[in-house]
Each structure stands twice: as structure tokens, then as C-alpha cells.
Design a protein around this motif. Structure first.
Motif, PDB file in Angstrom:
ATOM      1  N   UNK A 105      55.732  50.848  44.032  1.00 33.84           N
ATOM      2  CA  UNK A 105      55.511  49.419  43.775  1.00 33.84           C
ATOM      3  C   UNK A 105      54.135  49.198  43.169  1.00 33.84           C
ATOM      4  N   UNK A 106      53.139  49.905  43.684  1.00 35.83           N
ATOM      5  CA  UNK A 106      51.774  49.760  43.177  1.00 35.83           C
ATOM      6  C   UNK A 106      51.703  50.093  41.686  1.00 35.83           C
ATOM      7  N   UNK A 107      52.300  51.199  41.291  1.00 33.71           N
ATOM      8  CA  UNK A 107      52.276  51.588  39.878  1.00 33.71           C
ATOM      9  C   UNK A 107      53.046  50.591  39.023  1.00 33.71           C
ATOM     10  N   UNK A 108      54.205  50.137  39.548  1.00 37.86           N
ATOM     11  CA  UNK A 108      55.003  49.176  38.783  1.00 37.86           C
ATOM     12  C   UNK A 108      54.252  47.874  38.545  1.00 37.86           C
ATOM     13  N   UNK A 109      53.630  47.351  39.590  1.00 31.72           N
ATOM     14  CA  UNK A 109      52.870  46.099  39.459  1.00 31.72           C
ATOM     15  C   UNK A 109      51.633  46.292  38.586  1.00 31.72           C
ATOM     16  N   UNK A 110      50.970  47.427  38.787  1.00 32.87           N
ATOM     17  CA  UNK A 110      49.759  47.698  38.001  1.00 32.87           C
ATOM     18  C   UNK A 110      50.072  47.740  36.516  1.00 32.87           C
ATOM     19  N   UNK A 111      51.131  48.481  36.182  1.00 32.23           N
ATOM     20  CA  UNK A 111      51.493  48.593  34.761  1.00 32.23           C
ATOM     21  C   UNK A 111      51.958  47.274  34.185  1.00 32.23           C
ATOM     22  N   UNK A 112      52.782  46.557  34.951  1.00 34.91           N
ATOM     23  CA  UNK A 112      53.322  45.291  34.458  1.00 34.91           C
ATOM     24  C   UNK A 112      52.219  44.269  34.216  1.00 34.91           C
ATOM     25  N   UNK A 113      51.346  44.096  35.169  1.00 34.63           N
ATOM     26  CA  UNK A 113      50.310  43.067  35.029  1.00 34.63           C
ATOM     27  C   UNK A 113      49.186  43.531  34.104  1.00 34.63           C
ATOM     28  N   UNK A 114      49.034  44.817  33.946  1.00 30.99           N
ATOM     29  CA  UNK A 114      48.085  45.297  32.939  1.00 30.99           C
ATOM     30  C   UNK A 114      48.583  44.922  31.544  1.00 30.99           C
ATOM     31  N   UNK A 115      49.891  45.132  31.324  1.00 27.41           N
ATOM     32  CA  UNK A 115      50.500  44.758  30.049  1.00 27.41           C
ATOM     33  C   UNK A 115      50.417  43.245  29.850  1.00 27.41           C
ATOM     34  N   UNK A 116      50.683  42.480  30.924  1.00 28.18           N
ATOM     35  CA  UNK A 116      50.630  41.024  30.812  1.00 28.18           C
ATOM     36  C   UNK A 116      49.218  40.548  30.463  1.00 28.18           C
ATOM     37  N   UNK A 117      48.239  41.191  31.058  1.00 32.21           N
ATOM     38  CA  UNK A 117      46.856  40.791  30.785  1.00 32.21           C
ATOM     39  C   UNK A 117      46.534  40.933  29.307  1.00 32.21           C
ATOM     40  N   UNK A 118      46.951  42.042  28.720  1.00 33.72           N
ATOM     41  CA  UNK A 118      46.681  42.281  27.308  1.00 33.72           C
ATOM     42  C   UNK A 118      47.485  41.344  26.412  1.00 33.72           C
ATOM     43  N   UNK A 119      48.724  41.064  26.813  1.00 34.12           N
ATOM     44  CA  UNK A 119      49.583  40.231  25.969  1.00 34.12           C
ATOM     45  C   UNK A 119      49.276  38.741  26.120  1.00 34.12           C
ATOM     46  N   UNK A 160      51.144  44.385  46.536  1.00 31.59           N
ATOM     47  CA  UNK A 160      51.188  43.539  45.333  1.00 31.59           C
ATOM     48  C   UNK A 160      49.790  43.069  44.951  1.00 31.59           C
ATOM     49  N   UNK A 161      49.039  42.603  45.928  1.00 31.46           N
ATOM     50  CA  UNK A 161      47.695  42.100  45.649  1.00 31.46           C
ATOM     51  C   UNK A 161      46.776  43.207  45.121  1.00 31.46           C
ATOM     52  N   UNK A 162      46.914  44.412  45.690  1.00 28.25           N
ATOM     53  CA  UNK A 162      46.093  45.532  45.217  1.00 28.25           C
ATOM     54  C   UNK A 162      46.489  45.915  43.792  1.00 28.25           C
ATOM     55  N   UNK A 163      47.815  45.943  43.546  1.00 28.11           N
ATOM     56  CA  UNK A 163      48.297  46.322  42.214  1.00 28.11           C
ATOM     57  C   UNK A 163      47.921  45.333  41.131  1.00 28.11           C
ATOM     58  N   UNK A 164      47.776  44.059  41.510  1.00 28.98           N
ATOM     59  CA  UNK A 164      47.440  43.028  40.517  1.00 28.98           C
ATOM     60  C   UNK A 164      45.930  42.851  40.380  1.00 28.98           C
ATOM     61  N   UNK A 165      45.169  43.205  41.410  1.00 32.77           N
ATOM     62  CA  UNK A 165      43.735  42.946  41.409  1.00 32.77           C
ATOM     63  C   UNK A 165      43.025  43.650  40.247  1.00 32.77           C
ATOM     64  N   UNK A 166      43.438  44.877  39.958  1.00 30.20           N
ATOM     65  CA  UNK A 166      42.753  45.640  38.895  1.00 30.20           C
ATOM     66  C   UNK A 166      42.908  44.965  37.534  1.00 30.20           C
ATOM     67  N   UNK A 167      44.134  44.662  37.073  1.00 34.72           N
ATOM     68  CA  UNK A 167      44.234  43.968  35.777  1.00 34.72           C
ATOM     69  C   UNK A 167      43.682  42.543  35.803  1.00 34.72           C
ATOM     70  N   UNK A 168      43.794  41.872  36.964  1.00 32.49           N
ATOM     71  CA  UNK A 168      43.268  40.510  37.038  1.00 32.49           C
ATOM     72  C   UNK A 168      41.739  40.515  36.973  1.00 32.49           C
ATOM     73  N   UNK A 169      41.129  41.531  37.575  1.00 31.74           N
ATOM     74  CA  UNK A 169      39.679  41.668  37.492  1.00 31.74           C
ATOM     75  C   UNK A 169      39.247  41.895  36.046  1.00 31.74           C
ATOM     76  N   UNK A 170      40.073  42.654  35.337  1.00 29.72           N
ATOM     77  CA  UNK A 170      39.811  42.897  33.917  1.00 29.72           C
ATOM     78  C   UNK A 170      39.921  41.592  33.128  1.00 29.72           C
TER      79      UNK A 170
END
Length: 421
Positions: free
Chosen positions: A307-321, A398-408
Motif C-alpha cells: 500500500x505504501x508503494x502504491x500510494x507513494x507512486x500514485x501521489x508522486x505522479x499526481x504531484x507532478x501532473x 496512507x499518511x506516510x505514503x502521501x507525506x513524501x510527495x505532498x512535502x515535495x
């Protein structure tokens, strides 16, 4: 804000579909693991009905070169039980030993199990199979077994003798309730199904008993040694309770070294002494509990990391897009903190939506009785608690997986992002 996020989730439903499916599947699998652990923890937290803290089991054996098979009861009594009682008496004299007891039958943390059938006098249609444990009077003190009802405040040797061919017995709450429908059964009589002439009288009712930490409560009866035991050349299980201030990691080594040199009573010798904690570890391993916990934790870690990898990748992509959207928000007055909170809230809401169908699936699994109920019943309370725990674990992941891209996203410069757009 929530309405706006829900609208965004709906508008991006195609992008969210794979993540949504992943959250549902992992939620169900993670819940199953949490449910298994709940059953183990629930059983572990229940009292065993006795206290094995500071209790050691001593293994005494007989020397083969001095062993002589005796036929008559007098010889067995004189050359076997009398020397053995001297050995046990010497254990009581060891510094720091509070009490010593012996037993035959069903042992704690052991595969040595003995069953017998019992019924209320005259009613052979209601025969209850129960664990039986032949013990001396000191057993209750050594294991500190609490009593719900009792005739004697402190059980003594003279209280542990048959009167008019009626043997005193201590029954567990399960056995009392199964035979009479209540635990207040002091003075009640019952009989051995396989030996109709053997009658018992209840002198105490103990709290519920179980053989190990993760077992369910079972019917138990504790009675004095029958006469046939004294006609056999057998060695009972021997337990000692050590005073708390005398118990330490080196107690076993000091005890066996001192007592081995002191005891010269033919034909016995001390083979081993181990704490009940040691036997608990062996029992957990033999029952597969240790492996079950390790496998469950490994699966939970795998699902959580997935779940962590899935959320991290998804929200990382969302951040860029969505750099342009973020830039406009910040240009309109949203702070970096508010931007990050928006991303985190979006992930939690998406999880909350995914948890609804996942909870329905879990409910159907529970109704179909497909959960692990070896250690605890599949109650509605258990279902609700495990669903809440699963959601909390998923929310943390979920919060940990999203925090990295959201911090970016917090460090995006509005002018730069708008210029790229």
C-alpha cells in the motif's frame, strides 16, 4: 474543503480506480491478518487460572543400574515412594524455595493430557469429559490458583483425604457449570463414569482453567492421588515456587549444582530444572503459535509495504501532473501547509470510501465463519474492533505514503509552475 476533494476524486475516478481497487483488496487481506492476531492476543490476555511466575519444573529420574521392578505395593512404597518423598522434602529446604508440589495428569504447557468422564449421581445420560489432574494439597499454593468458592481458606494435607469413601475434589468453573448449571456447588457430589464406585465431593470451585496461554478454557478437576498411583513406580511432575527476591537468571544453575551434590537417595537424581517460561516457549513452538505470529506479521508487513508503494507512486505522479493546480492554489493564498493537508485529506477520504466495500466483504467473511476461531470466538465486537484497527493502520500507511510527495508539493514555486504550464 471535503466537498471539493470528493468532487476531485469523482472527476479523477479513472485515475483513482486502480488505487481504489488496491486499497479494497489490501484492506480485506490486512483485516484478516489483524483478525488472526486479535484472536491470539485475546486468548493471551485471558487469565490461565494459575500463576506460573517464579515457578520451576524439576525433572527427577531414576538410575537404570539401580532400578529394580517391584511387584508388591509394600516394596514400592518402601523402596520407591519413601525415597522420592525424601528427595521432594530436600527441595523444600533449599534457600529461596517457597513451596513444592507434585502432580500427575494434565500438565500446564505440555502434551501430557489425561481425560476422564464424570456425571452427577444417577444421571449417566449427561457425562462430561474433563481434564483430570491428581495433585497434592500444596499444588494450589504453588500455582496460586484463585477459588470462586471454597470450604477451606487454606487447603491442608488433612483436608485432602477421602472421607467415607468420598474423595474431595476441586472443580473448575466450566466443569461445575456443565454438570450443575452454576458455580456455587460446594458440597455437591458426583461420580466417575468409568468407575461407578468412585465418588467425589466438591470442596472448592476454581476460576476457569486452561492448559496454555492460547488455548480456550476447558473443564478441569483436581483430586488427591488415587491408591493405584502408589502401586506404580512412577515419578510425578515436581514444581517449586521460588521467592521473588531469590529468583534470577542463575537460579537454575545454582539449584541443580547444589542439589545434585547433596542428594544421594537411591535410585533418584536430578536430571533438569527449567522455569515455566521455558516450557511456555516450547509449547508455543509445538502448537505453531510462534510460527503463526511470525507468518501473520510478515504478511501484514508485505501488505502494508504494498500500500505504501502504491500510494507513494500514485501521489508522486499526481504531484507532478497537478503542478499548475498547486501553483494556482498557492497564488490564490493557500499556504504550503494547507496544500499538504489537502493532499493528506484526499488520501484519507479515498481510503474511507474504499473501506466501505472492504468492510462489506469482511462482514460476509465473518458471517460465513471463515475467520480463525481456534483461540477466540468470532463475535460482532471482535469484527468491529478489528475493522477499526485495520482502518487506523491503513490510515497511518496512507499518511506516510502521501507525506513524501505532498512535502515535495509544498516547495513548488507558483511562478515557476505557472511558467511551465
Amino acid at each position: 474543503m471535503i466537498k471539493n476533494i470528493l468532487t476531485q476524486i469523482w472527476n479523477q475516478r479513472r485515475t483513482n480506480s486502480w488505487l481504489f481497487a488496491e486499497l479494497v483488496i489490501v484492506f480485506v487481506l490486512l483485516w484478516f491478518c489483524v483478525d488472526v492476531l486479535y484472536g491470539l492476543v485475546f486468548a493471551r490476555l485471558q487469565s490461565k487460572g494459575y500463576d506460573q511466575e517464579h515457578v520451576y519444573k524439576i525433572t527427577v529420574k531414576s538410575r537404570e543400574d539401580q532400578f529394580v521392578k517391584m511387584q508388591d505395593a509394600d516394596s514400592v512404597s518402601h523402596f520407591w515412594w519413601k525415597p522420592l518423598s525424601e528427595v521432594i522434602k530436600s527441595f523444600k529446604q533449599y534457600p529461596g524455595v517457597e513451596s513444592v508440589c507434585t502432580s500427575f495428569g494434565t500438565d500446564a504447557y505440555s502434551n501430557n493430557i489425561m481425560f476422564q468422564g464424570y456425571h452427577v449421581d444417577g444421571d449417566t445420560s449427561n457425562v462430561l469429559i474433563s481434564n483430570i489432574r491428581y495433585v497434592d494439597a500444596e499444588y494450589m499454593h504453588t500455582f496460586r490458583i484463585p477459588m470462586l468458592h471454597s470450604i477451606h481458606k487454606n487447603l491442608k494435607d488433612e483436608d485432602w483425604n477421602a472421607i467415607n469413601d468420598v474423595t474431595p475434589a476441586i472443580v473448575s468453573a466450566e466443569l461445575a457449570d456443565s454438570l450443575w448449571g452454576t458455580t456455587n456447588v460446594i458440597g455437591k457430589r458426583f461420580s466417575d463414569y468409568y468407575s461407578p464406585d468412585l465418588h467425589y465431593r466438591v470442596i472448592a470451585v476454581s476460576v476457569p482453567q486452561k492448559n496454555s496461554d492460547y488455548n480456550r478454557y476447558e473443564p478441569y478437576i483436581m483430586t488427591p492421588y488415587p491408591e493405584r498411583v502408589y502401586k506404580m513406580q512412577a515419578i510425578p511432575s515436581i514444581y517449586i515456587r521460588v521467592k521473588a527476591d531469590a529468583d534470577n537468571n542463575d537460579f537454575s544453575n545454582r539449584f541443580i549444582k547444589t542439589m545434585s551434590a547433596r542428594i544421594h537417595i537411591a535410585p533418584f537424581y536430578i536430571f533438569d530444572i527449567e522455569s515455566m517460561k521455558y516450557y511456555k516457549q516450547l509449547d508455543d513452538a509445538s502448537q505453531g503459535v510462534t510460527q503463526e505470529v511470525n507468518n501473520t506479521m510478515l504478511m501484514m508487513s508485505f501488505f502494508a509495504f504494498n500500500v505504501f508503494l502504491g500510494l507513494l507512486g500514485t501521489f508522486w505522479f499526481r504531484t507532478n501532473s497537478r503542478r499548475g493546480e498547486i501553483a494556482i492554489r498557492m497564488a490564490m493564498g493557500s499556504s504550503r501547509k494547507q496544500t499538504a493537508v489537502h493532499f493528506l485529506a484526499e488520501g484519507v477520504l479515498l481510503l474511507a470510501i474504499a473501506s466501505l466495500p472492504a468492510a462489506i466483504i469482511d462482514l460476509n467473511i465473518w458471517k460465513a465463519d471463515l475467520t480463525v476461531t481456534i483461540h477466540a470466538d468470532a463475535t460482532l465486537f471482535r469484527l468491529i474492533i478489528t475493522l477499526i484497527i485495520t482502518f487506523m493502520l491503513m490510515a497511518i500507511i496512507t499518511l506516510i505514503g502521501i507525506w513524501i510527495p505532498s512535502k515535495r508539493a509544498m516547495h513548488i514555486l507558483p511562478a515557476e509552475a505557472l511558467h511551465e504550464e
